[in-house]
Scaffold this active site. Structure first.
Site, PDB file in Angstrom:
ATOM      1  N   LYS A 162      25.780  51.545  33.186  1.00  0.00           N
ATOM      2  CA  LYS A 162      25.651  51.108  31.796  1.00  0.00           C
ATOM      3  C   LYS A 162      24.408  51.730  31.176  1.00  0.00           C
ATOM      4  O   LYS A 162      23.439  52.009  31.890  1.00  0.00           O
ATOM      5  CB  LYS A 162      25.499  49.578  31.759  1.00  0.00           C
ATOM      6  CG  LYS A 162      26.784  48.802  31.947  1.00  0.00           C
ATOM      7  CD  LYS A 162      26.511  47.313  31.830  1.00  0.00           C
ATOM      8  CE  LYS A 162      27.777  46.492  32.062  1.00  0.00           C
ATOM      9  NZ  LYS A 162      28.795  46.668  31.019  1.00  0.00           N
ATOM     10  N   ASP A 201      26.295  37.996  33.531  1.00  0.00           N
ATOM     11  CA  ASP A 201      27.670  38.332  33.903  1.00  0.00           C
ATOM     12  C   ASP A 201      28.226  37.394  34.988  1.00  0.00           C
ATOM     13  O   ASP A 201      29.371  37.531  35.397  1.00  0.00           O
ATOM     14  CB  ASP A 201      27.733  39.794  34.351  1.00  0.00           C
ATOM     15  CG  ASP A 201      29.086  40.429  34.069  1.00  0.00           C
ATOM     16  OD1 ASP A 201      29.814  39.913  33.203  1.00  0.00           O
ATOM     17  OD2 ASP A 201      29.414  41.437  34.722  1.00  0.00           O
ATOM     18  N   ASP A 245      32.636  50.106  35.973  1.00  0.00           N
ATOM     19  CA  ASP A 245      32.099  49.047  35.125  1.00  0.00           C
ATOM     20  C   ASP A 245      33.180  48.034  34.722  1.00  0.00           C
ATOM     21  O   ASP A 245      32.865  46.981  34.185  1.00  0.00           O
ATOM     22  CB  ASP A 245      31.450  49.674  33.881  1.00  0.00           C
ATOM     23  CG  ASP A 245      30.551  48.700  33.143  1.00  0.00           C
ATOM     24  OD1 ASP A 245      30.220  47.642  33.723  1.00  0.00           O
ATOM     25  OD2 ASP A 245      30.175  49.005  31.998  1.00  0.00           O
ATOM     26  N   ARG A 269      37.649  42.439  36.613  1.00  0.00           N
ATOM     27  CA  ARG A 269      39.066  42.294  36.979  1.00  0.00           C
ATOM     28  C   ARG A 269      39.278  42.605  38.456  1.00  0.00           C
ATOM     29  O   ARG A 269      40.172  42.055  39.092  1.00  0.00           O
ATOM     30  CB  ARG A 269      39.925  43.179  36.075  1.00  0.00           C
ATOM     31  CG  ARG A 269      39.637  44.651  36.177  1.00  0.00           C
ATOM     32  CD  ARG A 269      40.123  45.451  34.963  1.00  0.00           C
ATOM     33  NE  ARG A 269      39.290  45.202  33.773  1.00  0.00           N
ATOM     34  CZ  ARG A 269      39.500  45.756  32.586  1.00  0.00           C
ATOM     35  NH1 ARG A 269      40.506  46.577  32.410  1.00  0.00           N
ATOM     36  NH2 ARG A 269      38.708  45.473  31.566  1.00  0.00           N
TER      37      ARG A 269
END
Ligand code: BES
Ligand code: MN
Ligand code: ZN
Length: 496
Positions: free
Chosen positions: A276, A287, A346, A350
Site C-alpha cells: 500500500k 483492519d 492487498d 477475502r
C-alpha cells in the site's frame, strides 16, 4: 459508567449537573418546565436571549441556578419540535454525553420525561445508556504520567416521575452492555499492530471466555494446515506474528441452531507484496475491526447472559511483505477445495474470510454474518455513515438493515448479482481475488458468496464505519450496536 433509576422531582435532585431538554422554539420538556419554574424562569430567559444553539445536541451550562438542588443545569437542544425523532434524540444524547465527558461534574441527573415518537421507553433508555457510556470512552494509551483522576461524570441517575417502567432498567442494562462491547472493540482497534497482533486478539478472546463462561479454542498454523486452509495461511506467511484462528462458542440458547459471526482480524494490512502507499497507512491497524467487533459482541452477550447460541470465528492474521510472502500470480487452494489466483496480495480479506466461512459449515448455522473492513470501494460508495450490506438471503438482509435503523448504526444494501461474476474470472484457477476497479465492494462480497452457499449469509463491509480519520482519529466500535440489536431480536428482548 454507572446508571441507576430513581423516582423524584428534577429540581430537588442533588447532583453535579442536571440535564434538561429544550426545543428550538423555546418549549421545554416536562422536567425542563419544572426546572424553569423552580428557577423563576432562568432557563426560558436564557433561551429567549438565544444562548442555546438550535441544532440538536448543542448544550448550554447554567451555573448554580437558585431554586434547584443540582450545582449546574445543562440545557440540551432537541432541535426543531416538528422534526424531532430518532436522529435528533441520538444527537441530543450525544451532545449531552460530550458535555458530561468533558465537564467538571462527577455525577449527573437525567430526567426521562421526553418521548420519542414511535419509540418505547425501553428503546429510549437503551439508546441513551449506550450513547452516554460510549461518550465516556477513553483510550487509555501508554503515557509518561498517569491521569490523577478520571474525568467527567461517571455516575448518572435517571429520574422518572412515577414508579419506573421496568423496561427502563432493562434498556439501561442492554445499553451499557453494548457500550462495553464497543469499548472492547475500540480498544483492540486503537492499539497498534505491534501490541494487538493475532496472539493478543486470541488472548483477549480467551480471557473473555474465562470471565463469561464460554468456550474459546485457538487454532494454530498447524491446525489450519490440517484443515486445508491454504488461502488464509497464504496471507500470514511473511509475518513473524503467527496466524491465529479464534473460535468462540457461547451456548445459552438451548437446542437452537447457532448464529455464526465471522470477523476479519487483519491486525495490520501493509498490502503485502502489492504494498500500500504510505499515506495514512497507520490506519491499517484498524483492519482487524471486524474481528474486534466480533469479540466485542461476545462481551455484550456475555455480560447480559443473552439466551442465544453464538459462534464467533476470528481470522487473526498480519499481512506483511517479505521473502516468504505470497506473490501476485500465486495460486492457492482454499479449504472448500476451490482454487484462487492471487492477483493482488492487498485483496487479502477475502482470502482469510473464505476459509473461515467454509469452517462455519460445521456448525450447521441458522445464519452466518461476517464483519469485515473489506474494501476501500465501500468507503467511496457510502463514506463513514453506512456500512455496506450484501446477503444471499433477503429476509436476513432486511432484519439486519432494520437493526441498523433502530440503532443508528446503519447499513445499506448493495446487490450481489452473478452478473458481476465474470470480473473474478481467472485463467489459472477457479477464481481470482481481484475484481477490477468497478463495483469493488460487490465483487469482494461475490467472492465470499462462493464460500457461503451452505447457509443463509450476510456480509457487512465496515471499511468506512469502523474507524474515523482526522482530529478525532479512532475506532468507532461499529457495528457492535447493529449486531447486538440483531441478537437481542433473536433472543426476543429487543426494544423498538
Ligand atoms: N483493508 C483493506 C480495505 C480498506 C481500505 C479498509 C481502506 C479500510 C479503509 C483491504 O484489505 C484492501 O486493501 N482492499 C483492496 C482490495 C482491492 C485490492 C481489490 C482495496 O480496497 O483497495
Ligand atoms: Mn488489503
Ligand atoms: Zn485488509
Amino acid at each position: 459508567m454507572e446508571i441507576t433509576v430513581v423516582t423524584g422531582a428534577p429540581e430537588k435532585q442533588k447532583a453535579g449537573v442536571l440535564a434538561i431538554g429544550a426545543f428550538a422554539d423555546g418549549t421545554l420538556t416536562p422536567a425542563g418546565q419544572a426546572v424553569d419554574a423552580a428557577t423563576q424562569g432562568k432557563v426560558s430567559a436564557a433561551l429567549k436571549r438565544g444562548d442555546l444553539d438550535e441544532v440538536a445536541g448543542a448544550t448550554l451550562l447554567l451555573h448554580e441556578p437558585a431554586g434547584v438542588a443540582a450545582e449546574r443545569v445543562l440545557v440540551v437542544s432537541l432541535g426543531k419540535r416538528e422534526s424531532f425523532g430518532d436522529k435528533q434524540y441520538r444527537d441530543a444524547v450525544g451532545g449531552l454525553a460530550k458535555a458530561l465527558a468533558n465537564g467538571k461534574a462527577g455525577d449527573a441527573a437525567l430526567p426521562m420525561t421526553l418521548a420519542v415518537p414511535g419509540r418505547s421507553p425501553g428503546w429510549c433508555a437503551e439508546t441513551a445508556a449506550r450513547i452516554l457510556a460510549d461518550g465516556a470512552y477513553r483510550f487509555d494509551y501508554p503515557r509518561q504520567k498517569k491521569d490523577e483522576k478520571p474525568k467527567g461524570a461517571r455516575k448518572i441517575v435517571v429520574l422518572t416521575a412515577d414508579t419506573p417502567d421496568p423496561q427502563i432498567a432493562q434498556g439501561i442494562r442492554r445499553g451499557l452492555a453494548v457500550a462495553e462491547g464497543m469499548a472492547l472493540a475500540k480498544d483492540l482497534g486503537n492499539l497498534g499492530g505491534n501490541v494487538c497482533n493475532p496472539a493478543y486478539m486470541a488472548e483477549t478472546a480467551r480471557a473473555l471466555g474465562k470471565e463469561f463462561g464460554f468456550e474459546v479454542e485457538v487454532l494454530e498454523r498447524a491446525d489450519m494446515e490440517k484443515l486445508g486452509m491454504g488461502s488464509a495461511l497464504s496471507v500470514g506467511r511473511a509475518s513473524y506474528a503467527p496466524c491465529k484462528f479464534i473460535v468462540m462458542k457461547y451456548s445459552k440458547g438451548g437446542a437452537a441452531k447457532p448464529i455464526v459471526l465471522v470477523g476479519k482480524g487483519m491486525t495490520f494490512d501493509t498490502g503485502g507484496v502489492s504494498l500500500k502507499p504510505s499515506a495514512n497507512l497507520d490506519e491499517m491497524k484498524y483492519d482487524m475491526c471486524g474481528g474486534g467487533a466480533t469479540i466485542g459482541v461476545f462481551k455484550t452477550v456475555g455480560r447480559l447472559g443473552l439466551p442465544v447460541n453464538l459462534v464467533g470465528l476470528v481470522m487473526a492474521v498480519e499481512n506483511m511483505p517479505g521473502g516468504n510472502a505470497s506473490r501476485p500470480g500465486d495460486v492457492v487452494r482454499s479449504m472448500s477445495g476451490q482454487t484462487i489466483e492471487i492477483l493482488n496480495t492487498d485483496a487479502e480479506g477475502r482470502l482469510v474470510l473464505c476459509d473461515a466461512l467454509t469452517y462455519a459449515e460445521r456448525f450447521s448455522p441458522d445464519c452466518v454474518v461476517d464483519l469485515a473492513t473489506l474494501t476501500g470501494a465501500c468507503v467511496v460508495a457510502l463514506g463513514a455513515h453506512a456500512s455496506g450490506l450484501m446477503a444471499n438471503d433477503d429476509a436476513l438482509a432486511a432484519e439486519l438493515l432494520k437493526c441498523g435503523t433502530e440503532t443508528g448504526d446503519r447499513a445499506w444494501q448493495l446487490p450481489l448479482w452473478d452478473d458481476y461474476w465474470p470480473q473474478l474470472k481467472s485463467n489459472f484457477a477457479d477464481m481470482s481475488n481481484l475484481g477490477g476497479p468497478a463495483a469493488g465492494s460487490i465483487t469482494g462480497a461475490l467472492f465470499l458468496s462462493k464460500y457461503a452457499k451452505a447457509y443463509k449469509w450476510a456480509h457487512i463491509d465496515i471499511a468506512g464505519t469502523a474507524s474515523v480519520s482526522g482530529a478525532d482519529k479512532g475506532a468507532t466500535g461499529r457495528p457492535v450496536p447493529l449486531v447486538s440489536a440483531f441478537l437481542f431480536g433473536r433472543a426476543g428482548v429487543r426494544a423498538a
